[in-house]
Write a protein that holds these residues in place. Sequence first.
Motif, mmCIF file in Angstrom:
data_model
loop_
_atom_site.group_PDB
_atom_site.id
_atom_site.type_symbol
_atom_site.label_atom_id
_atom_site.label_comp_id
_atom_site.label_asym_id
_atom_site.label_seq_id
_atom_site.Cartn_x
_atom_site.Cartn_y
_atom_site.Cartn_z
ATOM 1 N N GLU A 115 53.027 30.954 -25.093
ATOM 2 C CA GLU A 115 52.236 29.805 -24.652
ATOM 3 C C GLU A 115 52.502 29.509 -23.178
ATOM 4 O O GLU A 115 53.648 29.558 -22.713
ATOM 5 N N SER A 116 51.427 29.198 -22.474
ATOM 6 C CA SER A 116 51.538 28.732 -21.085
ATOM 7 C C SER A 116 52.321 29.704 -20.213
ATOM 8 O O SER A 116 53.180 29.308 -19.426
ATOM 9 N N CYS A 117 52.010 30.986 -20.370
ATOM 10 C CA CYS A 117 52.645 32.017 -19.549
ATOM 11 C C CYS A 117 51.623 32.636 -18.609
ATOM 12 O O CYS A 117 50.411 32.542 -18.828
ATOM 13 N N SER A 118 52.121 33.294 -17.582
ATOM 14 C CA SER A 118 51.278 33.989 -16.628
ATOM 15 C C SER A 118 51.709 35.442 -16.550
ATOM 16 O O SER A 118 52.901 35.728 -16.416
ATOM 17 N N ALA A 119 50.743 36.341 -16.637
ATOM 18 C CA ALA A 119 51.037 37.774 -16.520
ATOM 19 C C ALA A 119 50.064 38.365 -15.516
ATOM 20 O O ALA A 119 48.852 38.413 -15.768
ATOM 21 N N THR A 120 50.569 38.774 -14.387
ATOM 22 C CA THR A 120 49.699 39.310 -13.349
ATOM 23 C C THR A 120 50.245 40.626 -12.811
ATOM 24 O O THR A 120 51.456 40.824 -12.703
ATOM 25 N N LEU A 121 49.313 41.507 -12.486
ATOM 26 C CA LEU A 121 49.638 42.745 -11.770
ATOM 27 C C LEU A 121 50.701 43.566 -12.487
ATOM 28 O O LEU A 121 51.563 44.183 -11.854
ATOM 29 N N ASN A 122 50.652 43.541 -13.804
ATOM 30 C CA ASN A 122 51.580 44.387 -14.535
ATOM 31 C C ASN A 122 50.963 45.764 -14.690
ATOM 32 O O ASN A 122 49.988 45.958 -15.407
ATOM 33 N N GLY A 123 51.446 46.628 -13.942
ATOM 34 C CA GLY A 123 51.469 48.014 -13.846
ATOM 35 C C GLY A 123 50.303 48.933 -14.008
ATOM 36 O O GLY A 123 49.220 48.606 -14.406
ATOM 37 N N THR A 124 50.576 50.109 -13.654
ATOM 38 C CA THR A 124 49.566 51.166 -13.710
ATOM 39 C C THR A 124 49.220 51.512 -15.150
ATOM 40 O O THR A 124 48.153 52.048 -15.398
ATOM 41 N N VAL A 125 50.105 51.283 -16.089
ATOM 42 C CA VAL A 125 49.765 51.452 -17.506
ATOM 43 C C VAL A 125 49.866 50.097 -18.184
ATOM 44 O O VAL A 125 50.177 49.991 -19.351
ATOM 45 N N GLY A 126 49.578 49.051 -17.440
ATOM 46 C CA GLY A 126 50.023 47.728 -17.823
ATOM 47 C C GLY A 126 49.073 46.926 -18.676
ATOM 48 O O GLY A 126 47.860 46.960 -18.532
ATOM 49 N N ILE A 127 49.651 46.142 -19.572
ATOM 50 C CA ILE A 127 48.962 45.099 -20.327
ATOM 51 C C ILE A 127 49.655 43.794 -19.992
ATOM 52 O O ILE A 127 50.893 43.749 -19.911
ATOM 53 N N GLY A 128 48.878 42.761 -19.796
ATOM 54 C CA GLY A 128 49.506 41.493 -19.461
ATOM 55 C C GLY A 128 50.374 40.966 -20.589
ATOM 56 O O GLY A 128 51.580 40.812 -20.452
ATOM 57 N N ILE A 129 49.726 40.695 -21.734
ATOM 58 C CA ILE A 129 50.436 40.121 -22.881
ATOM 59 C C ILE A 129 49.952 40.833 -24.134
ATOM 60 O O ILE A 129 48.745 40.888 -24.397
ATOM 61 N N ALA A 130 50.870 41.372 -24.899
ATOM 62 C CA ALA A 130 50.523 42.038 -26.152
ATOM 63 C C ALA A 130 51.299 41.391 -27.286
ATOM 64 O O ALA A 130 52.516 41.241 -27.202
ATOM 65 N N ALA A 131 50.588 41.001 -28.336
ATOM 66 C CA ALA A 131 51.229 40.339 -29.471
ATOM 67 C C ALA A 131 50.952 41.124 -30.748
ATOM 68 O O ALA A 131 49.820 41.562 -30.999
ATOM 69 N N ALA A 132 51.965 41.270 -31.560
ATOM 70 C CA ALA A 132 51.826 41.994 -32.826
ATOM 71 C C ALA A 132 51.265 41.062 -33.893
ATOM 72 O O ALA A 132 50.766 39.973 -33.605
ATOM 73 N N ASP A 133 51.367 41.475 -35.156
ATOM 74 C CA ASP A 133 50.751 40.749 -36.265
ATOM 75 C C ASP A 133 51.212 39.298 -36.320
ATOM 76 O O ASP A 133 52.393 38.999 -36.146
ATOM 77 N N GLY A 134 50.258 38.420 -36.551
ATOM 78 C CA GLY A 134 50.599 37.021 -36.728
ATOM 79 C C GLY A 134 51.012 36.306 -35.468
ATOM 80 O O GLY A 134 51.548 35.193 -35.531
ATOM 81 N N GLY A 135 50.758 36.905 -34.322
ATOM 82 C CA GLY A 135 51.145 36.275 -33.072
ATOM 83 C C GLY A 135 50.130 35.246 -32.606
ATOM 84 O O GLY A 135 48.956 35.283 -32.969
ATOM 85 N N THR A 136 50.592 34.326 -31.806
ATOM 86 C CA THR A 136 49.709 33.347 -31.176
ATOM 87 C C THR A 136 49.871 33.448 -29.665
ATOM 88 O O THR A 136 50.992 33.420 -29.160
ATOM 89 N N VAL A 137 48.744 33.592 -28.973
ATOM 90 C CA VAL A 137 48.763 33.577 -27.503
ATOM 91 C C VAL A 137 47.840 32.460 -27.067
ATOM 92 O O VAL A 137 46.634 32.500 -27.356
ATOM 93 N N SER A 138 48.377 31.447 -26.420
ATOM 94 C CA SER A 138 47.537 30.316 -26.049
ATOM 95 C C SER A 138 47.873 29.814 -24.659
ATOM 96 O O SER A 138 49.023 29.887 -24.211
ATOM 97 N N ASN A 139 46.854 29.319 -24.004
ATOM 98 C CA ASN A 139 47.009 28.693 -22.687
ATOM 99 C C ASN A 139 47.708 29.584 -21.671
ATOM 100 O O ASN A 139 48.495 29.099 -20.846
ATOM 101 N N CYS A 140 47.434 30.874 -21.759
ATOM 102 C CA CYS A 140 48.050 31.812 -20.823
ATOM 103 C C CYS A 140 47.021 32.315 -19.811
ATOM 104 O O CYS A 140 45.814 32.231 -20.038
ATOM 105 N N THR A 141 47.529 32.839 -18.722
ATOM 106 C CA THR A 141 46.705 33.491 -17.713
ATOM 107 C C THR A 141 47.121 34.948 -17.605
ATOM 108 O O THR A 141 48.316 35.236 -17.458
#
Length: 421
Positions: A273-299
């Motif tokens: 929650e409320s996280c920022s992920a920017t410019l993560n890499g050449t093979v990059g994903i900003g935020i990855a969540a597995a089963d049952g995860g919640t991602v909210s209010n992030c950039t």
Amino acid sequence: MNADPHSERSAAEPLPADRRALLAGIGGLAAGALLVGSKAAQAGPLNPPAGPVASTPGPEPRIAINAANTPGDNDATPSLFKITQPGSYYLTSNIALVNGRSAIEVTASAVTIDLNGFSISGIGGLFGIIVTNAAIDRLTIRNGSISTFLNGGIDANIPHLVLEHVNVKACGGLGIRAGSFARITHCSVNDCTSNATGINVGSHSIIEHCIASDNAGRGFNLNDACVVAHCTASFNSQEGIYAFGRGSTITHCTMNNNVTRGIWAFGAGCRIESCSATLNGTVGIGIAAADGGTVSNCTASENGIDGIVCNRNGTVRDNNCSLNGAAGEGAGIRALGSDNRIEGNNCSGCDRGIAIEAAGNIIVRNTCSGNTINWDIVANNIYGPIIDRRIPTPIPSTAAVSGSSAASTLGTTDANANFSY
Ligand SMILES: [Ca+2]
Ligand SMILES: [Ca+2]
């Protein structure tokens, strides 16, 4: 002029008989409190008489770490100093270690080590601080720096480690290794080498106000049910934060320029929650969540591939994902499996805005703009109407507003509608 404040106060306002009796009969602390609360209380003289204002400190009640008090050993875990009894210990100078030992070895529970602002550096040393008795718990380390050890900065795989205000730099193994129930605050770990993770904690740990940067492995590595808050992870060679255990909570963290992913919540049921992920890499994903995860209010912005990825049974809500995909085919939000709720997100400037790659998800109240493909949803999903307001394409043409009212330009009254704009 009389410099005695008591005389001054007495002259200004004679004490009532009952207050005089109290002052005479009770201790100075209570009397002081009474005076503070009194209308007649006055400050002391601006220039108090010269003389000692504090008592001379008594003997140091803690134990200095030195060859006499805490001699090391030369067994299979050789050390310069070794703490074998519970107690409070402190450094009296820097330690610069240039042989094949650890600087401080701990084998007793309930130990506090105050680095006292000093540094432990270990060119050729093994660990800065190492626990070699797995049966102990409760180790507190605070206030100092540890650097350049071959095998790790702090190696304490025991419960209830507390670290405060410790900096670890350029160690060859894990910067900080903690067991379960650790509490790590206001620490930083940088430039650790040999695939080393900066801070590695066991289950049910808390990490707050910490920094992990430029490590050759991950920034943070979490077992089950940890909390990470107000941390930054940047320029690490793998993930910024890797939650391999279930059920961790990651809030108000910033991940920037990590090579693989900003956050990878590999374990089920994590909350981000409320996280920022920017410019993560050449093979990059900003935020990855597995089963049952919640991602909210992030950039999630300008990550090499996708902004946010979820697997199954997740919620992805109220996030902003933009300009992802510079290093490949990137989606703002990508759902790999089913039973996800994708709601209230804004995705713009990606190869695909919202990409739903399996059946059985619900997609409502999202907005997409300026993606090569705004919506890419496989069959057998449930979604609110997708209203294209790019009229005429690709820029909507609506009247300007100046005043207190205007007609809707949404093109629908469906509260669950998704929009292209
Ligand atoms: Ca030893
Ligand atoms: Ca691309």
